[in-house]
Design a protein around this motif. Structure first.
Motif, short mmCIF file in Angstrom:
data_model
loop_
_atom_site.label_atom_id
_atom_site.label_comp_id
_atom_site.label_asym_id
_atom_site.label_seq_id
_atom_site.Cartn_x
_atom_site.Cartn_y
_atom_site.Cartn_z
N GLY A 55 0.80 -1.21 0.00
CA GLY A 55 0.00 0.00 0.00
C GLY A 55 0.82 1.25 0.00
N THR A 110 -5.96 -7.98 -1.00
CA THR A 110 -5.91 -6.52 -1.14
C THR A 110 -5.93 -6.11 -2.61
OG1 THR A 110 -3.50 -6.60 -1.03
CG2 THR A 110 -4.68 -6.17 1.02
N LYS A 119 2.90 -8.66 1.39
CA LYS A 119 1.70 -9.44 1.08
C LYS A 119 1.83 -10.13 -0.28
CE LYS A 119 -1.70 -7.05 3.92
NZ LYS A 119 -3.03 -6.40 3.96
N ASN A 165 -11.19 -1.25 0.15
CA ASN A 165 -10.05 -2.08 0.50
C ASN A 165 -10.31 -2.88 1.78
OD1 ASN A 165 -8.59 -0.95 -1.63
ND2 ASN A 165 -7.82 0.71 -0.37
N GLU A 166 -9.67 -4.01 1.88
CA GLU A 166 -9.79 -4.83 3.08
C GLU A 166 -8.97 -4.20 4.20
OE1 GLU A 166 -8.67 -9.35 4.66
OE2 GLU A 166 -8.72 -8.89 2.51
N ASP A 168 -6.63 -3.63 7.31
CA ASP A 168 -5.46 -4.31 7.83
C ASP A 168 -5.63 -4.60 9.31
OD1 ASP A 168 -2.96 -5.40 7.80
OD2 ASP A 168 -1.86 -3.51 7.67
N SER A 183 -3.91 2.68 8.18
CA SER A 183 -2.89 1.77 7.66
C SER A 183 -2.45 2.18 6.26
CB SER A 183 -3.43 0.33 7.62
OG SER A 183 -2.55 -0.51 6.89
N GLU A 185 -0.44 0.30 4.59
CA GLU A 185 -0.33 -0.95 3.84
C GLU A 185 -1.64 -1.29 3.13
OE1 GLU A 185 0.86 -5.64 4.47
OE2 GLU A 185 1.07 -4.23 6.10
N SER A 186 -2.75 -1.25 3.85
CA SER A 186 -4.04 -1.60 3.25
C SER A 186 -4.77 -0.37 2.70
CB SER A 186 -4.93 -2.30 4.26
OG SER A 186 -5.25 -1.44 5.35
N THR A 188 -6.38 2.05 4.36
CA THR A 188 -7.69 2.13 5.01
C THR A 188 -7.60 2.95 6.29
OG1 THR A 188 -7.27 0.06 6.21
CG2 THR A 188 -8.50 -0.10 4.14
#
Length: 291
Positions: A55, A110, A119, A165-166, A168, A183, A185-186, A188
């Protein structure tokens, strides 16, 4: 000036100083990057990891401001004599296609970002283990051909899905109190109260040149209607947490998605969700931005 005088009366001298540097707005191709503000005194933003994950802010499209060049990571694992064509730390449109194909194979949850992080590495390792290939986590020619043979060419919607998005796994600092848990990364934002997720929404960050600061902060002040004093762009439902950086609605994010980036703020594209969140968040609530 009238707006600033109103804010001075409302929030006091400390807030007035912050108003001079509310510099968030959408990045435009070819625009000169603005220097990001220094962290708030007393805050401790965490250092960015040397190998950020899928992300990565501003890295999801060529239209965004440039970030890390696409080149295999020196630390990427590979078998002797087998050259990886995609590996941890790389960034390209080919990686976006790889991620979309891994999603088709139910190995990655993701949305594709074009950045090869932990991931993607884990998903590739799983695929390699399932098909008798060396589980290096990097993609060599044999792995890529196998993935292509077992999946179909991704559609535009699969490459850049409009869906949410899912979320994290929350950072440990998000597990107590009232927290906007964000996050990178995700991509979100999870609004959490005493460790429970109340609502979630997609977010977008600053580019490599104007990054969103990481660390633990507090909401310093809020403004339902605000205009950037540097870029003169609208910033509805602004919740400022680190000098000029804020969580706010972005019409550019709603229109272009991850094809752009902010100048450091946390952009939200779902106006209705952010409006509800704005009503719930109080000055002094915690904000955690993390990888």
């Amino acid at each position: 000036m009238h707006r600033q005088r109103v804010m001075i009366r409302t929030f006091g001298l400390a807030a007035a100083v912050a108003l001079a540097a509310t510099g968030c707005g959408p990045q435009k191709s070819g625009a000169a990057p603005a220097a990001p503000s220094s962290p708030v005194a007393g805050s401790s933003p965490a250092a960015s990891p040397s190998t950020p994950d899928d992300g990565k802010a501003g890295a999801s499209s060529p239209a965004a401001s440039p970030s890390q060049p696409s080149s295999p990571s020196a630390s990427a694992p590979s078998s002797p004599g087998v050259k990886p064509i995609m590996a941890n730390g790389d960034e390209s449109e080919q990686i976006r296609e790889l991620q979309a194909r891994l999603r088709q194979l139910k190995l990655l949850s993701t949305a594709p970002t074009g950045f090869y992080g932990s991931k993607t590495t884990a998903a590739v390792k799983t695929f390699q283990s399932q098909h008798g290939l060396g589980a290096t986590g990097s993609v060599d020619e044999a792995t890529w051909q196998k993935i292509q043979g077992l999946s179909k060419k991704p559609t535009d919607d699969e490459l850049r899905p409009p869906t949410t998005n899912e979320v994290d796994a929350p950072d440990p600092r998000c597990m107590q109190g009232r927290v906007m848990c964000i996050s990178k990364e995700s991509r979100t934002l999870a609004w959490m109260i005493d460790g429970k997720v109340v609502s979630t929404m997609d977010v977008r960050f600053g580019s490599e040149n104007t990054p969103t600061r990481e660390g633990e902060f507090q909401v310093g002040w809020k403004a339902k209607e605000w205009t950037s004093t540097i870029y003169h762009t609208s910033m509805p439902y602004s919740m400022f947490f680190s000098e000029g950086q804020a969580v706010h609605y972005s019409s550019d994010f709603a229109a272009r998605g991850y094809a752009g980036a902010s100048h450091g703020c946390v952009n939200v594209r779902d106006k209705a969700k952010l409006s509800a969140l704005f009503d719930q968040v109080k000055v002094g609530d915690k904000v955690v931005v993390y990888w």
